[in-house]
Motif scaffolding. Structure first.
Motif, mmCIF file in Angstrom:
data_model
loop_
_atom_site.group_PDB
_atom_site.id
_atom_site.type_symbol
_atom_site.label_atom_id
_atom_site.label_comp_id
_atom_site.label_asym_id
_atom_site.label_seq_id
_atom_site.Cartn_x
_atom_site.Cartn_y
_atom_site.Cartn_z
ATOM 1 N N ALA A 352 28.186 26.696 93.452
ATOM 2 C CA ALA A 352 29.144 27.525 94.216
ATOM 3 C C ALA A 352 30.665 27.383 93.422
ATOM 4 C CB ALA A 352 29.455 26.986 95.551
ATOM 5 N N MET A 353 31.232 26.218 93.143
ATOM 6 C CA MET A 353 32.703 26.106 92.553
ATOM 7 C C MET A 353 32.746 26.688 91.374
ATOM 8 S SD MET A 353 34.482 24.690 94.799
ATOM 9 C CE MET A 353 33.614 25.162 96.298
ATOM 10 N N PRO A 354 31.892 26.354 90.243
ATOM 11 C CA PRO A 354 32.287 27.259 88.937
ATOM 12 C C PRO A 354 32.338 28.620 89.022
ATOM 13 C CG PRO A 354 30.730 25.547 88.742
ATOM 14 C CD PRO A 354 30.613 25.621 90.195
ATOM 15 N N TYR A 355 31.616 29.209 89.974
ATOM 16 C CA TYR A 355 31.566 30.701 90.237
ATOM 17 C C TYR A 355 32.749 31.046 90.833
ATOM 18 C CZ TYR A 355 26.725 30.105 88.602
ATOM 19 O OH TYR A 355 25.712 30.067 87.711
ATOM 20 N N ALA A 356 32.970 30.342 91.791
ATOM 21 C CA ALA A 356 34.260 30.746 92.627
ATOM 22 C C ALA A 356 35.648 30.623 91.751
ATOM 23 C CB ALA A 356 34.662 29.971 93.815
ATOM 24 N N ILE A 357 35.590 29.460 90.806
ATOM 25 C CA ILE A 357 36.739 29.283 90.124
ATOM 26 C C ILE A 357 36.775 30.524 88.987
ATOM 27 C CG2 ILE A 357 37.880 27.949 88.178
ATOM 28 C CD1 ILE A 357 36.696 25.706 89.797
ATOM 29 N N LEU A 358 35.553 30.748 88.225
ATOM 30 C CA LEU A 358 35.459 31.916 87.406
ATOM 31 C C LEU A 358 35.805 33.235 87.699
ATOM 32 C CD1 LEU A 358 34.361 32.445 84.298
ATOM 33 C CD2 LEU A 358 32.217 32.890 85.229
ATOM 34 N N ALA A 359 35.540 33.891 88.991
ATOM 35 C CA ALA A 359 35.607 35.087 89.303
ATOM 36 C C ALA A 359 36.875 35.575 89.201
ATOM 37 C CB ALA A 359 35.067 35.113 90.767
ATOM 38 N N GLY A 360 37.961 34.409 89.556
ATOM 39 C CA GLY A 360 39.236 35.006 89.331
ATOM 40 C C GLY A 360 40.002 35.172 88.142
ATOM 41 N N SER A 361 39.133 34.963 87.067
ATOM 42 C CA SER A 361 39.939 35.251 85.667
ATOM 43 C C SER A 361 38.964 36.237 85.074
ATOM 44 C CB SER A 361 39.562 33.784 84.889
ATOM 45 O OG SER A 361 38.041 33.440 84.605
ATOM 46 N N ILE A 362 37.957 36.919 85.534
ATOM 47 C CA ILE A 362 37.265 38.026 84.969
ATOM 48 C C ILE A 362 37.687 39.188 85.374
ATOM 49 C CG2 ILE A 362 34.851 38.890 84.665
ATOM 50 C CD1 ILE A 362 33.808 36.027 85.108
ATOM 51 N N PRO A 363 37.855 40.267 84.543
ATOM 52 C CA PRO A 363 38.266 41.564 84.867
ATOM 53 C C PRO A 363 37.039 42.338 85.793
ATOM 54 C CG PRO A 363 38.497 41.335 82.529
ATOM 55 C CD PRO A 363 37.861 40.182 82.930
ATOM 56 N N ALA A 364 37.523 42.843 86.601
ATOM 57 C CA ALA A 364 36.302 43.278 87.709
ATOM 58 C C ALA A 364 35.280 44.246 86.973
ATOM 59 C CB ALA A 364 36.917 44.375 88.683
ATOM 60 N N LYS A 365 35.699 45.168 85.893
ATOM 61 C CA LYS A 365 34.646 45.910 85.390
ATOM 62 C C LYS A 365 33.571 45.460 84.497
ATOM 63 C CE LYS A 365 38.069 47.345 81.798
ATOM 64 N NZ LYS A 365 38.882 48.470 81.591
ATOM 65 N N LYS A 366 34.057 44.089 84.155
ATOM 66 C CA LYS A 366 33.256 43.287 83.403
ATOM 67 C C LYS A 366 32.533 42.094 83.676
ATOM 68 C CE LYS A 366 34.853 44.354 78.697
ATOM 69 N NZ LYS A 366 33.692 45.094 78.141
ATOM 70 N N MET A 367 32.588 42.064 85.240
ATOM 71 C CA MET A 367 31.954 41.037 86.141
ATOM 72 C C MET A 367 30.532 40.559 85.535
ATOM 73 S SD MET A 367 33.211 38.821 88.344
ATOM 74 C CE MET A 367 34.532 39.649 88.913
ATOM 75 N N GLY A 368 29.859 41.591 85.691
ATOM 76 C CA GLY A 368 28.509 41.514 85.192
ATOM 77 C C GLY A 368 28.063 40.677 84.162
ATOM 78 N N VAL A 369 28.818 41.277 82.925
ATOM 79 C CA VAL A 369 28.372 41.016 81.487
ATOM 80 C C VAL A 369 28.984 39.448 81.424
ATOM 81 C CG1 VAL A 369 30.519 41.986 80.728
ATOM 82 C CG2 VAL A 369 28.602 41.569 79.112
ATOM 83 N N TYR A 370 30.122 39.317 82.008
ATOM 84 C CA TYR A 370 30.975 37.663 82.053
ATOM 85 C C TYR A 370 29.984 36.862 82.943
ATOM 86 C CZ TYR A 370 34.496 38.641 78.734
ATOM 87 O OH TYR A 370 35.485 38.964 77.850
ATOM 88 N N MET A 371 29.369 37.170 83.991
ATOM 89 C CA MET A 371 28.479 36.422 84.675
ATOM 90 C C MET A 371 27.319 36.023 83.829
ATOM 91 S SD MET A 371 29.658 35.166 87.787
ATOM 92 C CE MET A 371 31.013 35.346 88.951
ATOM 93 N N GLY A 372 26.888 37.028 83.014
ATOM 94 C CA GLY A 372 25.550 36.901 82.357
ATOM 95 C C GLY A 372 26.007 35.770 81.202
ATOM 96 N N ILE A 373 26.940 36.311 80.488
ATOM 97 C CA ILE A 373 27.316 35.484 79.314
ATOM 98 C C ILE A 373 27.670 34.020 79.747
ATOM 99 C CG2 ILE A 373 29.105 34.771 77.610
ATOM 100 C CD1 ILE A 373 29.904 37.768 77.285
ATOM 101 N N PHE A 374 27.963 33.656 81.018
ATOM 102 C CA PHE A 374 28.499 32.474 81.481
ATOM 103 C C PHE A 374 27.076 31.448 81.736
ATOM 104 C CE2 PHE A 374 29.878 29.620 85.199
ATOM 105 C CZ PHE A 374 30.803 28.909 84.472
ATOM 106 N N ASN A 375 25.837 32.344 81.776
ATOM 107 C CA ASN A 375 24.580 31.855 81.878
ATOM 108 C C ASN A 375 24.179 31.067 80.515
ATOM 109 O OD1 ASN A 375 22.122 31.410 83.526
ATOM 110 N ND2 ASN A 375 21.294 32.488 81.832
ATOM 111 N N PHE A 376 24.861 31.448 79.186
ATOM 112 C CA PHE A 376 24.666 30.695 77.989
ATOM 113 C C PHE A 376 24.827 29.131 78.310
ATOM 114 C CE2 PHE A 376 26.148 34.462 75.063
ATOM 115 C CZ PHE A 376 24.863 35.124 75.314
ATOM 116 N N PHE A 377 26.226 28.859 79.186
ATOM 117 C CA PHE A 377 26.353 27.599 79.262
ATOM 118 C C PHE A 377 25.462 26.597 80.085
ATOM 119 C CE2 PHE A 377 29.981 30.143 78.126
ATOM 120 C CZ PHE A 377 29.852 29.721 76.751
#
Length: 433
Positions: A352-377
């Motif tokens: 829960a927490m990493p995604y809640a923290i991350l969401a506030g720093s990502i542009p709305a129109k790129k939410m999906g791709v950055y959530m996918g890139i976040f999965n790299f880690f």
């Protein structure tokens, strides 16, 4: 909105707890299992950023995210049904290879379904509700994982379904468990699909911090440029995720041999009745930490409101790390419940927490791709652990797998320290909500 995650995690738990067992039934040697399992993070590494990119660009009658997790659920259900029945295809190829192929399809399909769910929560909820949204998602993940982990045992001990079979065939309780998991997965996803409203591209543009910028043409290759341009918060969280998931993967891979050897006093080559008893106990323990995570998730929003998201995540990781390290010191198997308590707290926060923290720093129109890139880690540390974990146990730990659990605990403690330096864009919102 997150109800479909219950079905996804139920199927995922069935896969995690039983895929190795099924592959062994079809003839896989123990030393080969990690190589079959490495396919799972590899598929995630490839699939999730692509799915994230296209879900950002998609708009259909079902919305942006829902078509993807619906398709993923259908494919994952097919894998759940076909994997334990791989022996039906022996006329075409060995059951082991069919089973391994179904494992790959299942894991890829779970990946297709999961990340659009993360993006959906971030799309729909405002910043002051995202901690609660991801916590609710974690609750449903925990419930689904407990049901999936305990289902084969429950069918046998409560309903008398056979857990024995002829050589080369999967027991009836496992077959039925996978069929039930497939059905629950489809139904729960459909509930989300037909009861959730998504914002249209025009509505999303109104919320986007970069709404005044002219949108440029983009392509799939932009994933690489987006990777280079990832927000500072995401870069800081990447190291936290790396050490968190390195520790988790070590726990999942080595818990059964470590507990059988260290707690039950069995030889590393002893796979008799006591080893099966130890394996059953590990299944119960995994269900316990998932149950703890589901309960703890109820309290995450209140704790985050009180001390902030970063401190909540850091303290949770410390408890998880100590829980893993404590396995080395506990006197008997009953004390392992205390270890699982700490691990369950960390698991809830990691979901829960990493995604809640991350969401506030990502542009709305790129939410999906950055959530996918976040999965790299998430997948890279699992791949690394899959490659070096076995040799480390053999050559560095003198063949004693319990030290792999201790190292996993230390890895969580390192992640807890690294959280402190993360910049949470919405931290002030979290504290005031």
């Amino acid at each position: 909105m997150s109800f479909g995650f219950l079905g996804i995690q139920m199927g995922f738990a069935l896969q995690n707890a039983n895929a190795s067992r099924i592959l062994q039934i079809f003839g896989a040697d123990v030393h080969e299992l990690s190589w079959f399992w490495i396919v799972a993070p590899l598929t995630g590494l490839i699939v999730q950023p692509i799915i994230g990119y296209y879900s950002d660009k998609t708009w259909t009658r079902l919305g942006r995210r829902r078509p993807y997790f619906l398709a993923g659920a259908i494919l994952a259900s097919m894998g759940l049904i076909l994997m334990p029945n791989a022996d039906m295809f022996t006329a075409f190829m060995p059951a082991l290879w069919v089973g391994a192929g179904m494992l790959m399809i299942m894991d890829a399909s779970f990946n297709v379904a999961m990340e659009p769910f993360r993006a959906l929560v971030a799309d729909v909820l405002p910043s002051d509700q995202r901690t609660l949204g991801f916590s609710v998602q974690t609750i449903l993940i925990g419930i689904g994982a407990v049901i999936g982990s305990w289902l084969p045992y429950t069918l046998t001990n409560w309903f008398g379904v056979l857990n024995e079979s002829e050589v080369g065939q999967v027991p009836t309780n496992l077959l039925l468990s996978f069929f039930i998991g497939a059905a629950v997965l489809i139904v729960s996803i459909l509930i989300t699909v037909f009861t959730t409203k998504e914002y249209s591209p025009e509505e999303v543009a109104l919320f986007d911090k970069d709404e005044d910028k002219v949108e440029e043409e983009s392509s799939l290759l932009d994933i690489f440029s987006d990777f280079k341009k990832m927000p500072l918060t995401m870069k800081q969280l990447s190291s936290v995720q790396f050490f968190s998931w390195f520790g988790l993967f070590g726990m999942w891979v080595f818990s059964t041999p470590a507990i059988a050897h260290h707690i039950y006093g069995l030889g590393l080559d002893d796979h008799g009745a006591e080893f099966q008893k130890a394996g059953d106990w590990v299944g119960i323990l995994f269900g316990v930490y998932n149950a703890v995570s589901a309960v703890y998730a109820f309290f995450l929003p209140a704790i985050a409101k009180k001390v902030g998201r970063k401190m909540t995540h850091s303290l949770s990781l410390v408890l998880g790390g100590l829980g893993l390290i404590s396995i080395y010191f506990v006197p008997n198997e009953n004390w392992l419940f205390l270890s699982m308590f700490g691990i369950g707290i960390a698991w809830a926060s990691i979901l829960a927490m990493p995604y809640a923290i991350l969401a506030g720093s990502i542009p709305a129109k790129k939410m999906g791709v950055y959530m996918g890139i976040f999965n790299f880690f998430i997948v890279l540390p699992q791949i690394l652990n899959a490659l070096i974990g076995g040799p480390m146990v053999k050559y560095l730990y003198g063949g004693n797998p319990v030290y792999a659990l201790v190292v996993s605990g230390v890895s969580l403690l390192i992640a807890a320290i690294l959280v402190v330096r993360v910049k949470d864009e919405d931290d002030s919102v979290t504290v005031e909500m």
